[in-house]
Design a protein around this motif. Structure first.
Motif, PDB file in Angstrom:
ATOM      1  N   ASP A 108      73.877 -10.176  87.394  1.00 36.06           N
ATOM      2  CA  ASP A 108      74.069 -10.704  88.733  1.00 36.06           C
ATOM      3  C   ASP A 108      75.417 -11.550  88.807  1.00 36.06           C
ATOM      4  OD1 ASP A 108      73.115 -11.319  91.611  1.00 36.06           O
ATOM      5  OD2 ASP A 108      72.610 -13.359  90.623  1.00 36.06           O
ATOM      6  N   ARG A 109      75.459 -12.433  87.756  1.00 37.08           N
ATOM      7  CA  ARG A 109      76.749 -13.206  87.569  1.00 37.08           C
ATOM      8  C   ARG A 109      77.993 -12.293  87.481  1.00 37.08           C
ATOM      9  NH1 ARG A 109      79.302 -18.308  85.172  1.00 37.08           N
ATOM     10  NH2 ARG A 109      80.971 -17.874  86.858  1.00 37.08           N
ATOM     11  N   VAL A 110      77.908 -11.271  86.734  1.00 34.77           N
ATOM     12  CA  VAL A 110      79.140 -10.090  86.910  1.00 34.77           C
ATOM     13  C   VAL A 110      79.528  -9.760  88.151  1.00 34.77           C
ATOM     14  CG1 VAL A 110      79.739  -8.098  86.029  1.00 34.77           C
ATOM     15  CG2 VAL A 110      78.949  -9.663  84.349  1.00 34.77           C
ATOM     16  N   ARG A 167      75.335 -15.488  94.005  1.00 34.05           N
ATOM     17  CA  ARG A 167      74.639 -14.904  92.761  1.00 34.05           C
ATOM     18  C   ARG A 167      74.839 -16.012  91.536  1.00 34.05           C
ATOM     19  NH1 ARG A 167      74.054  -9.362  93.046  1.00 34.05           N
ATOM     20  NH2 ARG A 167      75.197  -8.394  95.280  1.00 34.05           N
ATOM     21  N   SER A 168      74.150 -15.463  90.493  1.00 31.97           N
ATOM     22  CA  SER A 168      73.998 -16.244  89.255  1.00 31.97           C
ATOM     23  C   SER A 168      75.347 -16.812  88.863  1.00 31.97           C
ATOM     24  CB  SER A 168      73.517 -15.486  88.114  1.00 31.97           C
ATOM     25  OG  SER A 168      73.618 -16.234  87.090  1.00 31.97           O
ATOM     26  N   GLY A 169      75.530 -18.121  88.709  1.00 27.32           N
ATOM     27  CA  GLY A 169      76.806 -18.856  88.081  1.00 27.32           C
ATOM     28  C   GLY A 169      77.565 -19.210  89.472  1.00 27.32           C
ATOM     29  N   LEU A 205      66.990  -7.714  93.151  1.00 30.52           N
ATOM     30  CA  LEU A 205      67.626  -8.846  93.185  1.00 30.52           C
ATOM     31  C   LEU A 205      68.977  -8.802  93.122  1.00 30.52           C
ATOM     32  CD1 LEU A 205      66.767 -11.781  91.818  1.00 30.52           C
ATOM     33  CD2 LEU A 205      68.654 -10.947  89.940  1.00 30.52           C
ATOM     34  N   ARG A 243      69.947 -11.283  85.153  1.00 28.84           N
ATOM     35  CA  ARG A 243      70.897 -12.596  85.355  1.00 28.84           C
ATOM     36  C   ARG A 243      72.199 -12.512  85.087  1.00 28.84           C
ATOM     37  NH1 ARG A 243      68.376 -18.171  85.488  1.00 28.84           N
ATOM     38  NH2 ARG A 243      66.738 -17.093  85.872  1.00 28.84           N
ATOM     39  N   ASN A 278      63.480 -21.848  91.770  1.00 30.50           N
ATOM     40  CA  ASN A 278      63.006 -22.392  90.478  1.00 30.50           C
ATOM     41  C   ASN A 278      63.178 -23.824  90.478  1.00 30.50           C
ATOM     42  OD1 ASN A 278      65.763 -22.176  89.886  1.00 30.50           O
ATOM     43  ND2 ASN A 278      65.608 -20.415  88.746  1.00 30.50           N
ATOM     44  N   ASN A 327      70.358 -16.395  94.681  1.00 29.14           N
ATOM     45  CA  ASN A 327      69.708 -15.742  93.254  1.00 29.14           C
ATOM     46  C   ASN A 327      69.518 -16.651  92.234  1.00 29.14           C
ATOM     47  OD1 ASN A 327      69.562 -13.155  94.602  1.00 29.14           O
ATOM     48  ND2 ASN A 327      71.292 -12.252  93.148  1.00 29.14           N
ATOM     49  N   PRO A 328      68.750 -16.420  91.243  1.00 25.68           N
ATOM     50  CA  PRO A 328      68.395 -17.383  90.099  1.00 25.68           C
ATOM     51  C   PRO A 328      69.766 -17.708  89.375  1.00 25.68           C
ATOM     52  CG  PRO A 328      67.030 -15.476  89.855  1.00 25.68           C
ATOM     53  CD  PRO A 328      67.888 -15.199  90.943  1.00 25.68           C
ATOM     54  N   GLY A 329      69.850 -18.926  89.039  1.00 26.58           N
ATOM     55  CA  GLY A 329      71.389 -19.086  88.103  1.00 26.58           C
ATOM     56  C   GLY A 329      72.457 -19.597  89.206  1.00 26.58           C
ATOM     57  N   GLU A 352      82.587  -9.373  92.929  1.00 27.73           N
ATOM     58  CA  GLU A 352      82.935  -9.569  94.534  1.00 27.73           C
ATOM     59  C   GLU A 352      83.963 -10.378  94.896  1.00 27.73           C
ATOM     60  OE1 GLU A 352      79.075 -10.739  95.996  1.00 27.73           O
ATOM     61  OE2 GLU A 352      78.200  -8.677  96.112  1.00 27.73           O
ATOM     62  N   GLY A 398      78.736 -10.943  90.936  1.00 27.63           N
ATOM     63  CA  GLY A 398      79.178 -11.946  91.698  1.00 27.63           C
ATOM     64  C   GLY A 398      80.610 -12.318  91.482  1.00 27.63           C
ATOM     65  N   ARG A 413      65.820 -18.139  94.837  1.00 34.06           N
ATOM     66  CA  ARG A 413      65.214 -18.199  93.676  1.00 34.06           C
ATOM     67  C   ARG A 413      66.130 -18.946  92.862  1.00 34.06           C
ATOM     68  NH1 ARG A 413      63.550 -11.729  93.947  1.00 34.06           N
ATOM     69  NH2 ARG A 413      65.360 -11.581  94.911  1.00 34.06           N
TER      70      ARG A 413
END
Lengths: 265, 245
Positions: free
Chosen positions: A154-156, B147-149, A194, A151, B206, B165-167, A161, A158, B183
Motif C-alpha cells: 500500500d505504501r509503495v 495510503r500507508s506512510g 484494501l 501494508r 486502528n 488505509n492502515p499506516g 501514485e 501511494g 483503517r
C-alpha cells in the motif's frame, strides 16, 4: 517498435519479486518475445542465481555505468532462450553506484532491440527502489496475503501514485486457498479491497517454485505446476491478451471480487 | 580592496557577482540540528533550483552525504518539481528529507512524496499567525485514498473522499470527515479542540484521537454503518452510529 519497461517491486522483502521477474521473463521468452532482465538489487544480487546464470557473469550494470564495458558485454544470454538476456547487479557495490538517470539511459539504449525490459527492484522505498522505477512504463507490485506485506504494498502504491507512474498492477503471490477457506489467511478479496488497484494475477503457493529457484530453472518451464501456469497467464496478460483467472475452487466469492475489481481503474 | 557583500545580488554589477561568496546567492544554506537547511527566496523556482545545485557542485565534499531540508516560502510546487529536485540532489549524494512551505499545495505534495514538512526549527511567529487566521473555516479536500506512510496535516478541517488505509495518518486542527473506510489513524482537534469530531462511512480505525483523548482500536464491523466519533459528556472519546436528523 520499442520495448515496454516493467518494474517489479513490493516494499517488503521476501514476497517473491525476483521469482516473479525470472518467471515472467521466461514466460515472455517462451512466447517468442525479446526480453532483457535487469537486476536492480545492487549489493544483494540474486536474479542471476534464480535464472541459473551466476557462473557466466563477467561484467555487471555498474561496469556499464562506469564505462568499463559496453552494454552488450554485460548482457548475459539465457541458457535456453537465445532472445532473453540478464544484466546482473554488482555484488560488491551499493545502491549509490547507480542513479535514476543511469537507469533511464540504459533502458533507452535497450528499447529499440527488445520487446520487454523487466527490472527487479530491491526491497524498500529508498534509493534502489527509486532507481528501479525511474524508467518504468508500468509497475507490477508483488504482495503476499499477509497483513505486513499488504501494508508495505500500500505504501509503495501511494509513492507510485505520488510520482505519477500510472496505475500499478498487482500480483498476489503465494496464496494458499485451503488456508483462506479456514479463515487463516487474507483472501484475494481482502487484499484487493484494501489496495484498490488492478489485479494481473494470483499465484498459488507451490513448492515447485522453491525447487525451481534453487535449481536455477524458473517454474514456468514446468508444464504441470499451478504456479507456473499462473505466471504464464500473467505473461499473456502483459502482452495484452485476455486470459481468464485460474479457478481456485475452494474459494467462494473470489470470482465476484476479481470481476468487480479488475473492471475498476 | 573588495567590500564584503552581505546580502542579495546587485543587478547590473557583473564584477560583484563573480566575487561574491556562494552563500550570498538567492539560496541561503545553513546548518541546523537535523542537517542542512536551504532557504529559498522569492525568485523563480528554476533559478533557485539551479542556484542550489551549483552551490552543491562548488563544494561537493561539504555536501557529500548531507541531509537537506528546504524552506521554499510560499511557492506552490507540483509533484514533478519536487521529484526532479530530489533526484538531482540524490545524484549528488544529498538526501532531501523535508520541505517546509506555507503553500498548502506544496505541503500536500511533500507529504505524498513521504517528505517531512516540519523541522525542529519553529516557524517565525508572524508566519504562524497567518495560518491561524485562515484555520477556522477552511477545509482541505482530498479525493483519493490515503495510503500507508502518507501523513496529511492541515490547520483546518479535512474532507476525504476515499479510504484512509492502515499506516496512514490524518491530522486536522478541526474536524475530519471521510467518505470511505477508515483503517488508519485520525486525529481531529489536534491543537486541543475538544469539540472536534470525526465521521466516516466505516470507522474501523486502528486509532482515533480527538484533542488529547485517544481511543483504543475499533473492531472492524461486519455490517459497516456511518459513524461519528466525539468526546462525550463524561470526557471520553466514543463512536456511535450516525442517525440522520
Amino acid at each position: 517498435m520499442t520495448a515496454q519497461v516493467i518494474t517489479v517491486t513490493s516494499g517488503k522483502g521476501g514476497v517473491g519479486k525476483t521469482t516473479a521477474v525470472a518467471n515472467l521473463a521466461t514466460a515472455l521468452a517462451m512466447d517468442g518475445k525479446r526480453v532483457v532482465c535487469i537486476d536492480g538489487d545492487i549489493g544483494l544480487r540474486n536474479l542471476d542465481v534464480v535464472m541459473g546464470l551466476e557462473n557466466r557473469i563477467v561484467y555487471d550494470i555498474v561496469d556499464v555505468i562506469e564505462g568499463r564495458c559496453k552494454l552488450k558485454q554485460a548482457m548475459i544470454r539465457d541458457k535456453h532462450y537465445p532472445e532473453m538476456y540478464l544484466i546482473p547487479a554488482a555484488q560488491t557495490r551499493d545502491k549509490n553506484a547507480v542513479s535514476p538517470s543511469d537507469m533511464v539511459r540504459i533502458c533507452k539504449d535497450l528499447r529499440p532491440d527488445s520487446d520487454f525490459i523487466i527490472i527487479d527492484s530491491p526491497a524498500g522505498i529508498e534509493r534502489g527502489f527509486r532507481n528501479a522505477i525511474a524508467a518504468a512504463d508500468r509497475v507490477l507490485v508483488v504482495t503476499n496475503p499477509e497483513v505486513s506485506a499488504v501494508r508495505d504494498a500500500d505504501r509503495v502504491v501511494g509513492i507510485l501514485e505520488a510520482e505519477e507512474k500510472g496505475n500499478p498492477l498487482l500480483i498476489l503471490n503465494r496464496l494458499n486457498p485451503a488456508m483462506v477457506k479456514n479463515n487463516e489467511m487474507l483472501s484475494a478479496e481482502d487484499v484487493l479491497d484494501l489496495l484498490g488497484i488492478q489485479l494481473v494475477g494470483i499465484v498459488p503457493e507451490d513448492e515447485n517454485v522453491i525447487i525451481g529457484s534453487n535449481r536455477g530453472a524458473p517454474v514456468v518451464n514446468d508444464a504441470k505446476s499451478r504456479a507456473g501456469q499462473a505466471f504464464r497467464n500473467i505473461a499473456k496478460r502483459l502482452q495484452g491478451q485476455e486470459v481468464p483467472f485460474m479457478d481456485f475452487a475452494q474459494q467462494g466469492g473470489l470470482w465476484g471480487a476479481i470481476q468487480r475489481l479488475t473492471g475498476r481503474k | 580592496m573588495v567590500g564584503h557583500i552581505s546580502s542579495g545580488i546587485i543587478p547590473g554589477n557583473g564584477v560583484t557577482d563573480q566575487l561574491m561568496e556562494p552563500t550570498t546567492s538567492i539560496v541561503q544554506i545553513k546548518g541546523i540540528r537535523d542537517g542542512l537547511l536551504a532557504t529559498f527566496s522569492e525568485a523563480p523556482w528554476e533559478d533557485q533550483q539551479s542556484a542550489l545545485l551549483s552551490q552543491i557542485d562548488d563544494r561537493p565534499t561539504f555536501f557529500q552525504g548531507a541531509r537537506l531540508a528546504i524552506d521554499i516560502g510560499t511557492q506552490a510546487l507540483k509533484v514533478n518539481d519536487l521529484v526532479d529536485l530530489r533526484d538531482r540532489l540524490s545524484e549528488r549524494n544529498v538526501s532531501l528529507w523535508a520541505v517546509v512551505s506555507e503553500s498548502p499545495l506544496t505541503e500536500q505534495t511533500s507529504q505524498l512524496l513521504g517528505l517531512a514538512t516540519r523541522i525542529s526549527k519553529p516557524r517565525p511567529e508572524e508566519q504562524r499567525h497567518f495560518i491561524d487566521t485562515i484555520s477556522n473555516d477552511t477545509a482541505l479536500f482530498i479525493a483519493k485514498t490515503i495510503r500507508s506512510g502518507a501523513r496529511i496535516e492541515y490547520p483546518g478541517h479535512i474532507l476525504i473522499v476515499g479510504d484512509v488505509n492502515p499506516g496512514a495518518e490524518v491530522v486536522a486542527e478541526g474536524n475530519v470527515i471521510v467518505w470511505g473506510r477508515v483503517r488508519g489513524m485520525i486525529h481531529a482537534g489536534s491543537k486541543g479542540d475538544r469539540s472536534a469530531f470525526i465521521c466516516a462511512l466505516d470507522l474501523s480505525a486502528n486509532q482515533l484521537r480527538i484533542a488529547d483523548e485517544v481511543s483504543a482500536a475499533l473492531k472492524p464491523h461486519k455490517d459497516p454503518r456511518p459513524e461519528i466519533a466525539s468526546i462525550n459528556s463524561e470526557g471520553r472519546l466514543q463512536a456511535e452510529v450516525w442517525h440522520a436528523g
